[in-house]
Design a protein around this motif. Structure first.
Motif, PDB file in Angstrom:
ATOM      1  N   UNK A 311      81.164  63.960  44.130  1.00 48.98           N
ATOM      2  CA  UNK A 311      81.627  63.041  44.525  1.00 48.98           C
ATOM      3  C   UNK A 311      79.964  62.715  45.121  1.00 48.98           C
ATOM      4  N   UNK A 312      79.644  61.207  45.058  1.00 46.79           N
ATOM      5  CA  UNK A 312      78.417  60.774  46.326  1.00 46.79           C
ATOM      6  C   UNK A 312      79.522  59.814  47.450  1.00 46.79           C
ATOM      7  N   UNK A 313      79.108  60.385  48.017  1.00 47.93           N
ATOM      8  CA  UNK A 313      78.707  58.863  48.873  1.00 47.93           C
ATOM      9  C   UNK A 313      78.005  58.562  49.733  1.00 47.93           C
ATOM     10  N   UNK A 314      78.341  57.462  50.820  1.00 44.75           N
ATOM     11  CA  UNK A 314      77.780  56.876  51.639  1.00 44.75           C
ATOM     12  C   UNK A 314      77.520  57.376  53.051  1.00 44.75           C
ATOM     13  N   UNK A 315      78.806  58.020  53.411  1.00 48.78           N
ATOM     14  CA  UNK A 315      78.956  59.070  55.069  1.00 48.78           C
ATOM     15  C   UNK A 315      79.346  60.615  54.519  1.00 48.78           C
ATOM     16  N   UNK A 316      79.082  60.951  54.987  1.00 46.96           N
ATOM     17  CA  UNK A 316      79.693  63.153  55.195  1.00 46.96           C
ATOM     18  C   UNK A 316      80.850  62.681  56.617  1.00 46.96           C
ATOM     19  N   UNK A 317      82.514  61.378  55.651  1.00 46.23           N
ATOM     20  CA  UNK A 317      83.399  61.597  56.356  1.00 46.23           C
ATOM     21  C   UNK A 317      84.065  62.479  57.004  1.00 46.23           C
ATOM     22  N   UNK A 318      84.384  63.438  56.146  1.00 46.90           N
ATOM     23  CA  UNK A 318      84.731  64.891  56.028  1.00 46.90           C
ATOM     24  C   UNK A 318      84.180  65.340  57.781  1.00 46.90           C
ATOM     25  N   UNK A 320      83.075  64.594  59.912  1.00 48.59           N
ATOM     26  CA  UNK A 320      83.614  63.623  61.193  1.00 48.59           C
ATOM     27  C   UNK A 320      84.998  64.304  61.547  1.00 48.59           C
ATOM     28  N   UNK A 321      85.837  64.188  60.689  1.00 42.99           N
ATOM     29  CA  UNK A 321      86.690  64.651  60.750  1.00 42.99           C
ATOM     30  C   UNK A 321      87.011  66.072  60.882  1.00 42.99           C
ATOM     31  N   UNK A 388      94.319  62.771  49.112  1.00 41.44           N
ATOM     32  CA  UNK A 388      95.680  63.553  49.115  1.00 41.44           C
ATOM     33  C   UNK A 388      95.032  64.993  50.470  1.00 41.44           C
ATOM     34  N   UNK A 389      93.544  65.290  50.465  1.00 42.65           N
ATOM     35  CA  UNK A 389      92.869  65.772  51.329  1.00 42.65           C
ATOM     36  C   UNK A 389      92.117  65.148  52.272  1.00 42.65           C
ATOM     37  N   UNK A 390      91.419  64.005  52.121  1.00 38.25           N
ATOM     38  CA  UNK A 390      91.339  63.303  53.226  1.00 38.25           C
ATOM     39  C   UNK A 390      90.948  62.039  53.550  1.00 38.25           C
TER      40      UNK A 390
END
Length: 530
Positions: A311-318, A320-321, A388-390
């Protein structure tokens, strides 16, 4: 290369093991004529690097590994090769808390293994160190010299775990086996599992991202570069792609005839190195036939069932959490009325260029079930897991691309990550996998004695096969070379045939210490184990 032109050595298989064998032959004996035959339309074997879309308009791409990708500095074979090829590595990201999805419950944890309850945690710790103790007594060259080898060979890994694991630790151990071996504990030979773990330094080293562990580092630009750079050094004209081998004939005059399915072209050589997976040797016709112990060994080595996704994202939001991105799952969430969920393992897959990504695996029974549904259903099921995870809003907001690679459908591989062994088959392990047969020598990561199943094992096996060929072609007046002679099957078999790793009492004390510390920490500092 003209039909029936005689070369000195033919290498079948252009994965890391076969190409390293050819490269070492060229290094040590540049006068040899070498030819590499590869059935696929690419080199790399079970490594595969692809340029994937990293922005919504699709104008930019980055390199991601769809196959094997991790290395560690403690791997003594692949590390020098990476340095020689001038390939750089970068650390696997693992800062923050991890997640465990067990018994339909998602929980954060900071320790090397999840803390579900005090009982399950203590049971997990004790079980791991019991397994480490057993593995430490296995000689990886000849596992049948292990104490109680016959008993272990006749039982599965599930049988081995039964006396120790009765509570919540069982789903965790099952998920780990699916991730490492691509199969279920009930399908895995106990002695082989211990051998495999010992070859990599223990079960914990196979599952962690800490220094010295299997998932410590990744290669900048992707692991397939190893094979591509080796081809450049061997000579591109010496590597023939799309050339599956159909028949191998060993003549009385010590020549070997290799017939391919491509226009029934025949090549001749003096020595042959087979550097392909055991399951891919079975369809080849041999004259004379391979010895029974080799045929039986190959037939009882099924390859794991595995699918890798990104899964490729534009932000590593995990990040930051405060999360590492790592998730271990027993598949207890089962959407669409299926018997098991898709998720086995997830980890931060951010590229060396900083492109945020999560990569994961569907293995064992999860793969058997979820490779039978459509691509869209698989994507939807995995997206539900990540939600569910993020958090579902974060996934939908930041998602750019989803890509998967079903290794069960890969031609001339048929699965991943490694070949396993069925019960009752380890008696032929040494000779069946490694022993040369006349002018045929055997490589491939499954034949390694160090880090079998990994890229490091592929290099180890390629060096052994090349050393055997160099010694067999040596003139009588040539001096021995320890850099070659020490690595042949004959010398290693003589050195380790009766070698038995001493039984270690130290491992039995560790669980008691860990259990005591964990229990006290839970009482005195409960937040630490959350």
């Amino acid at each position: 290369m003209t039909e029936e032109e005689i070369v000195d050595v033919i290498v079948v298989g252009a994965g890391i093991s076969g190409l390293y064998a050819a490269y070492r032959l060229k290094q040590k004996a540049p006068e040899l004529k070498i030819l590499v035959l590869e059935a696929k339309d690419r080199v790399g074997g079970r490594t595969l690097t692809a340029a994937l879309k990293i922005c919504h308009d699709g104008n930019e791409t980055d390199q991601f590994d769809l196959g094997g990708q991790w290395v560690t500095d403690t791997q003594e074979n692949i590390t020098p090769l990476l340095n020689e090829l001038q390939l750089e590595t970068y650390a696997q990201y693992h800062t923050g808390k991890s997640l465990a999805e067990l018994h339909r419950h998602v929980q954060k944890y900071s320790l090397p293994m999840p803390y579900i309850s005090l009982l399950s945690f203590l049971e997990s710790v004790y079980s791991v160190f019991r397994l480490e103790s057993l593995a430490s007594n296995v000689p990886t060259w000849n596992p049948m010299m292990t104490r109680n080898a016959d008993y272990l060979d006749q039982h599965t890994f599930a049988d081995l775990m039964k006396p120790w694991i009765r509570n919540a630790a069982k789903p965790l151990m099952t998920a780990a086996i699916r991730t490492v071996f691509g199969c279920e504990p009930e399908q895995l030979n106990a002695l082989f599992a211990l051998t495999y773990a010992q070859a990599g330094g223990g079960f914990m080293r196979l599952t962690l991202t800490d220094p010295g562990c299997a998932q410590e580092k990744k290669i900048k630009g992707g692991s397939q570069q190893i094979s591509q750079l080796l081809v450049e050094r061997i000579g591109k004209e010496q590597v023939l792609l799309g050339t599956p081998v159909q028949k191998i004939v060993q003549n009385d005059d010590d020549t070997v005839l290799v017939t391919t399915t491509q226009n029934q072209t025949t090549f001749q050589c003096r020595k042959l190195i087979l550097a392909i997976p055991p399951s891919q040797i079975i369809p080849i016709q041999f004259e004379p036939m391979l010895p029974g112990y080799k045929r039986e060994m190959f037939k009882h080595m099924p390859i794991g069932s595995y699918l890798k996704f990104i899964f490729i994202f534009d932000k590593a939001f995990w990040r930051e959490d405060g999360l590492s991105g790592e998730v271990i799952s027993d598949g207890s969430f089962a959407p669409f009325g299926l018997s098991i969920g898709p998720m086995t393992y997830l980890i931060d897959g951010t590229s060396s260029n900083g492109t945020p990504a999560l990569i994961g695996f569907i293995g064992g029974q999860c793969a058997s079930v979820w490779t039978s549904v459509t691509y869209e259903e698989r994507r939807k099921g995995l997206t539900e897991c990540l939600s569910r995870y993020f958090g579902g809003h974060k996934i939908s907001t930041h998602l750019i691309e989803y890509v998967e690679k079903d290794w069960n459908l890969e031609p001339y591989s048929g699965g991943c990550p490694c070949h396993n062994v069925t019960t009752g088959s380890m008696k032929d392990f040494v000779d069946g996998l490694r022993k040369p047969y006349k002018n045929i020598h055997f490589a491939g990561t499954e034949t390694a004695s160090q880090w079998m199943g990994y890229m490091d094992g592929a290099v180890d096996a390629g060096r052994r096969a090349a050393s055997e060929v160099l010694v067999s072609l040596r003139d009588n007046n040539q001096l021995k070379d320890d850099d070659i002679d020490l690595y042949t099957f004959e010398n290693q078999n003589r050195k380790y045939q009766h070698f038995r790793v001493p039984r270690s009492k130290f491992y039995y004390a560790i669980p008691i210490v860990i259990v005591t510390i964990a229990a006290l920490a839970k009482v005195l500092f409960p937040k630490i184990l959350q």
